[in-house]
Design an enzyme around this catalytic site. Structure first.
Site, PDB file in Angstrom:
ATOM      1  N   CYS B  87       0.833  -1.201   0.000  1.00 44.36           N
ATOM      2  CA  CYS B  87       0.000   0.000   0.000  1.00 44.36           C
ATOM      3  C   CYS B  87       0.872   1.258   0.000  1.00 44.36           C
ATOM      4  O   CYS B  87       1.533   1.548  -0.988  1.00 44.36           O
ATOM      5  CB  CYS B  87      -0.984  -0.053   1.181  1.00 44.36           C
ATOM      6  SG  CYS B  87      -2.347   1.094   1.007  1.00 44.36           S
ATOM      7  N   HIS B 195      -3.591  -5.594   0.940  1.00 42.11           N
ATOM      8  CA  HIS B 195      -2.959  -5.830   2.247  1.00 42.11           C
ATOM      9  C   HIS B 195      -2.961  -7.313   2.612  1.00 42.11           C
ATOM     10  O   HIS B 195      -3.935  -7.780   3.232  1.00 42.11           O
ATOM     11  CB  HIS B 195      -3.718  -5.074   3.336  1.00 42.11           C
ATOM     12  CG  HIS B 195      -3.499  -3.593   3.320  1.00 42.11           C
ATOM     13  ND1 HIS B 195      -2.489  -2.991   4.033  1.00 42.11           N
ATOM     14  CD2 HIS B 195      -4.143  -2.603   2.683  1.00 42.11           C
ATOM     15  CE1 HIS B 195      -2.533  -1.681   3.849  1.00 42.11           C
ATOM     16  NE2 HIS B 195      -3.529  -1.406   3.020  1.00 42.11           N
ATOM     17  N   GLU B 197      -1.332  -8.699   4.960  1.00 41.99           N
ATOM     18  CA  GLU B 197      -1.248  -8.862   6.431  1.00 41.99           C
ATOM     19  C   GLU B 197      -2.611  -8.749   7.101  1.00 41.99           C
ATOM     20  O   GLU B 197      -2.761  -9.094   8.266  1.00 41.99           O
ATOM     21  CB  GLU B 197      -0.260  -7.843   7.014  1.00 41.99           C
ATOM     22  CG  GLU B 197      -0.783  -6.428   7.209  1.00 41.99           C
ATOM     23  CD  GLU B 197      -0.881  -5.604   5.929  1.00 41.99           C
ATOM     24  OE1 GLU B 197      -0.682  -6.166   4.831  1.00 41.99           O
ATOM     25  OE2 GLU B 197      -1.184  -4.402   6.026  1.00 41.99           O
TER      26      GLU B 197
END
Lengths: 106, 223
Positions: B87, B195, B197
């Site tokens: 990002c 993302h 994660e």
């Protein structure tokens, strides 16, 4: 007022004794061909305001820099370097240094 | 000392703990590193997490590029060590010219916070090794400036060199070629807007992020 630099003789004579103060305006606009969603949205608003004659709105940024330099050329060089390295992203934007003016000398 | 991934924090970064947590779940030791410190010498790889480095002032990533830590990141990239920008981290990597192109405002001018389907295009990079080209995964996106932009020459070279890592199935932001993530030509530097994660546990919306991060970990261990 356009800058009246000290001239070739004055430059060498004055170099190192004192510098002049300049104010530069750097304009950064999206390159032609790069989509400008913000500009298109503003265009919609302009047209709905009744100004149907407007064909295009381009958005960008304006920076005003106040700097010290020996003469106008030196000031323009520094401002151009800053615009290239930081103020604009060459993938998306073009920049133009405009209105390089002598400010009060220091 | 076990292999270590450095997770870089700029003022305004906000996904660093998620990245450390997600890597930890997969058994990889990760340490948070402050951007003002020069050294990443003890790290085997680096992640630039999401957020708003330096408030996204000027352009996202434009100021972060000049942080002390960037010298180490450029050295690691040149040395072939795995570098992953997620990002805002992707935006930093393009501003630092470690990846080509740029990320501009989403077409439609909306901040998009959603889960998107992605197609794995290449598994050659450090973020794709454990997936198959053509595989579809779902990851959250969360950005305003995720519209990947580059000129035709750059796009052609990305295709030719197999540098497109992920493509959106339903392009949400206007990205050229629906690009969601790319690598450098060597494949060791990857930037992606989604993302991974945030998708490592079923309870918070899927585990496809594990495939991306496990691929990255594999690359760290093999580097």
């Amino acid at each position: 007022m356009r800058v009246q630099g000290p001239g070739a003789w004055g430059r060498s004579y004055l170099a190192g004794y004192f510098t002049l103060r300049y104010e530069a305006v750097v304009e950064v606009l999206l390159k032609d061909g790069v989509s400008d969603p913000e500009g298109m949205t503003i265009l919609d608003a302009v047209v709905s305001l009744g100004y149907g004659s407007v064909e295009r709105v381009a958005t960008g940024k304006l920076f005003r820099l106040l700097l010290n330099a020996d003469d106008e050329n030196a000031a323009a060089d520094v401002v151009t370097q800053i615009a290239e390295q930081l103020l604009s992203n060459p993938v998306l934007e073009d920049f133009r240094v405009r209105d390089l003016l002598a400010a009060a000398s220091s | 000392m076990p292999p270590t991934v450095g997770v870089v924090v700029f003022p305004g970064t906000n996904c660093e703990h998620d990245v450390v947590h997600a890597l930890g779940l997969l058994g990889m030791h990760a340490e948070i590193k402050w951007h003002g410190d020069a050294g990443l010498g003890d790290c085997d790889a680096v992640v630039l997490p999401g957020g708003f480095a330096h408030g996204d002032y000027l352009r996202p990533g434009a100021i972060a590029r000049f942080s002390n830590v960037m010298t180490s990141i450029v050295e690691m990239a040149r040395a072939g060590k795995p570098v992953l920008g997620i990002c805002n981290g992707f935006q930093v990597l393009t501003e630092a010219k470690l990846l080509p192109g740029a990320l501009q405002k989403n077409a439609g001018l909306r901040f998009i916070c959603d889960v998107e389907k992605l197609e794995v295009v290449s598994n050659r990079s450090v973020a794709g090794g454990l997936m198959q080209p053509g595989e579809i995964i779902s990851l959250p996106i969360n950005h305003f400036e995720g519209n990947y932009t580059c000129d035709q020459v750059t796009y052609d070279s990305l295709v030719e060199n197999d540098q497109i890592v992920f493509k959106y199935v339903d392009n949400p932001n206007g990205s050229v070629g629906s690009i969601a993530g790319i690598s450098n030509s060597r494949g060791n530097v990857v930037g992606m807007m989604p993302h991974p994660e945030r998708a490592v546990e079923e309870i918070v919306g899927g585990t496809d992020g594990r495939k991306v991060l496990a691929s990255f970990i594999q690359a760290v261990l093999n580097a």
